[in-house]
Enzyme design. Structure first.
Site, short mmCIF file in Angstrom:
data_model
loop_
_atom_site.label_atom_id
_atom_site.label_comp_id
_atom_site.label_asym_id
_atom_site.label_seq_id
_atom_site.Cartn_x
_atom_site.Cartn_y
_atom_site.Cartn_z
N GLY A 92 18.72 -28.44 -40.87
CA GLY A 92 19.45 -28.27 -39.62
C GLY A 92 18.50 -27.94 -38.49
O GLY A 92 17.32 -28.28 -38.53
N CYS A 93 19.01 -27.27 -37.49
CA CYS A 93 18.22 -26.91 -36.32
C CYS A 93 17.02 -26.07 -36.73
O CYS A 93 17.15 -25.05 -37.42
CB CYS A 93 19.10 -26.13 -35.35
SG CYS A 93 18.23 -25.49 -33.91
N PHE A 94 15.83 -26.47 -36.31
CA PHE A 94 14.63 -25.78 -36.79
C PHE A 94 14.48 -24.37 -36.25
O PHE A 94 13.75 -23.57 -36.83
CB PHE A 94 13.36 -26.60 -36.61
CG PHE A 94 13.06 -27.20 -35.26
CD1 PHE A 94 13.56 -26.71 -34.07
CD2 PHE A 94 12.23 -28.30 -35.20
CE1 PHE A 94 13.24 -27.27 -32.85
CE2 PHE A 94 11.90 -28.89 -33.98
CZ PHE A 94 12.42 -28.37 -32.80
N CYS A 146 21.96 -22.37 -32.57
CA CYS A 146 21.41 -23.61 -32.00
C CYS A 146 22.39 -24.23 -31.04
O CYS A 146 23.55 -24.06 -31.10
CB CYS A 146 21.09 -24.60 -33.12
SG CYS A 146 19.63 -24.14 -34.04
#
Length: 154
Positions: free
Chosen positions: A9-11, A154
């Site tokens: 997913g979002c880093f 995020c």
């Protein structure tokens, strides 16, 4: 030191989770698994590069094991959703374990099977386990994002 690379997913969130683990010495967010050299965030988000947002982790295996990192990986995201995590949708948010050695591949495969057999998820796990390729460091404003912004999500 050893290296581990995960996409989940979002880093920003992935980095925050892994950087708090004792034995993790360094985390870097970036892009991996695509076909563009030195992609930018905008290019990755355009879905034209094939890259995933990921975190590269340098860890001391005498303090934290790769197996321990795999356990965290499974806990911090939903590995059953293809190309999305929560409200983040796109192939850059896919679930991937990028292995750096045959030993990591074997451990990742065993860990995936173990997680599947636990029956936690009603849907099948879609996490890929593939060799690590070139990792491209994301732009500086993405590094340690939550620390810089003092916020989560995020």
């Amino acid at each position: 030191m050893e290296k581990a690379t995960f996409a989940a997913g979002c880093f920003w969130g992935i980095e925050a989770e892994f950087s708090s683990i004792n034995g993790v010495k360094e985390t870097t967010v970036g892009y991996i698994g695509g076909n563009t050299v030195n992609p930018t965030y905008e290019e990755v988000c355009s879905h034209s590069t094939g890259h995933a947002e990921a975190v590269e982790i340098l860890f001391d295996p005498n303090i934290v094991s790769y197996d321990d990192l795999l356990d965290v990986f499974w806990q911090i995201h939903d590995p059953t959703t293809l190309n999305m995590q929560g409200l983040d949708v796109g192939s850059q948010y896919r679930s991937v374990i990028f292995y750096h050695s045959e030993e990591q591949r074997e451990k990742a495969t065993e860990s995936k099977k173990k997680t599947e057999n636990m029956g936690i998820y009603k849907n099948p796990i879609v996490t890929e386990i593939i060799p690590a390729e070139t990792f491209y460091r994301a732009e500086e404003y993405h590094q340690k994002y939550y620390e810089k912004k003092g916020t989560r999500g995020c």
